[in-house]
Design a protein around this motif. Structure first.
Motif, PDB file in Angstrom:
ATOM      1  N   SER A   1       0.909  -1.384  -0.377  1.00  0.00           N
ATOM      2  CA  SER A   1       0.246   0.254  -0.283  1.00  0.00           C
ATOM      3  C   SER A   1       0.754   1.442  -0.167  1.00  0.00           C
ATOM      4  O   SER A   1       0.207   2.464   0.562  1.00  0.00           O
ATOM      5  CB  SER A   1      -0.750   0.024   0.963  1.00  0.00           C
TER       6      SER A   1
ATOM      7  N   THR B   1      -7.887  -1.506  -4.806  1.00  0.00           N
ATOM      8  CA  THR B   1      -8.693  -0.528  -3.433  1.00  0.00           C
ATOM      9  C   THR B   1      -9.246  -0.526  -3.053  1.00  0.00           C
ATOM     10  O   THR B   1      -9.968  -1.365  -4.102  1.00  0.00           O
ATOM     11  CB  THR B   1      -7.772   1.131  -4.011  1.00  0.00           C
TER      12      THR B   1
ATOM     13  N   VAL C   1      -6.380  -5.177   1.331  1.00  0.00           N
ATOM     14  CA  VAL C   1      -6.444  -3.562   0.704  1.00  0.00           C
ATOM     15  C   VAL C   1      -6.661  -2.817   1.750  1.00  0.00           C
ATOM     16  O   VAL C   1      -8.014  -3.091   2.284  1.00  0.00           O
ATOM     17  CB  VAL C   1      -7.349  -4.322   0.387  1.00  0.00           C
TER      18      VAL C   1
ATOM     19  N   TYR D   1      -5.710   4.165   0.361  1.00  0.00           N
ATOM     20  CA  TYR D   1      -4.660   3.822  -0.373  1.00  0.00           C
ATOM     21  C   TYR D   1      -4.520   2.640  -1.597  1.00  0.00           C
ATOM     22  O   TYR D   1      -5.697   1.665  -1.668  1.00  0.00           O
ATOM     23  CB  TYR D   1      -3.149   2.945   0.486  1.00  0.00           C
TER      24      TYR D   1
ATOM     25  N   SER E   1      -3.315  -0.294  -3.366  1.00  0.00           N
ATOM     26  CA  SER E   1      -2.006  -1.873  -3.294  1.00  0.00           C
ATOM     27  C   SER E   1      -1.561  -1.957  -4.481  1.00  0.00           C
ATOM     28  O   SER E   1      -2.380  -2.727  -4.861  1.00  0.00           O
ATOM     29  CB  SER E   1      -3.229  -2.675  -1.933  1.00  0.00           C
TER      30      SER E   1
END
Ligand code: CUA
Length: 171
Positions: free
Chosen positions: A38, A96, A115, A119, A121
């Protein structure tokens, strides 16, 4: 104080193992820049569904045969629910969440990321065996957590070649 020879050998070995562990952690974090999936970029969870990239998730196969997979992990499923990627090529996942924390695990592979809303990932991996794989959420995310799953299909031939007519057959 007298310490038995074998005792001293084992103490030295235990100390050496700790030094090796710490050195390998230092090397991978500082030298190889190993970071959580992330770390790439942030995104407003409220705008995920209308986002230019994540609002239209899917697989893009590039000219060199590698692929990028853009996905949403939401309560309670993955979007797209089924993805097809080429075998033996770099596949970069970008995932996400528009709601809560989910997991993204492709069973029987090394693809596994958390996830986190807010953020993106991102990780890159390869699949050496063609076939169908189960994608599951491995972070408890609510009452429908256990039904949150998807399918990954690893194809032997790059998807670009599927557009060609079968050999010997009429187009
Ligand atoms: Cu999503 Cu559990």
């Amino acid at each position: 104080m007298h310490v038995d020879l074998y005792e001293r050998i084992w103490m030295g070995a235990a100390g050496a193992i700790i030094v090796v562990f710490l050195a390998s952690m230092g090397y991978t974090t500082l030298g190889r820049a190993v970071q959580p999936p992330s770390h790439v970029e942030t995104i407003d969870p409220a705008s995920v569904r209308s986002d230019a990239e994540f609002g239209a998730p899917g697989v893009t196969v590039h000219e060199d045969g590698s692929a990028t997979v853009v996905m949403q992990a939401f309560m309670f499923g993955f979007l797209p629910n089924e993805i097809r990627v080429p075998r033996g090529r770099d596949v970069t996942f970008r995932i996400t969440s528009p709601d809560v924390i989910h997991g993204f695990q492709i069973v029987q592979t090394n693809a596994n990321a958390m996830v986190v809303p807010g953020y993106v990932s991102q990780f890159t991996t390869r699949f050496d065996r063609a076939g169908e794989y189960l994608i599951v959420c491995n972070e408890y995310c609510g009452l429908g957590h256990h039904v949150m799953q998807g399918t990954l299909i690893v194809e032997d031939r790059p998807p670009l070649l599927r557009a060609l007519p079968p050999e010997g057959g009429a187009p």
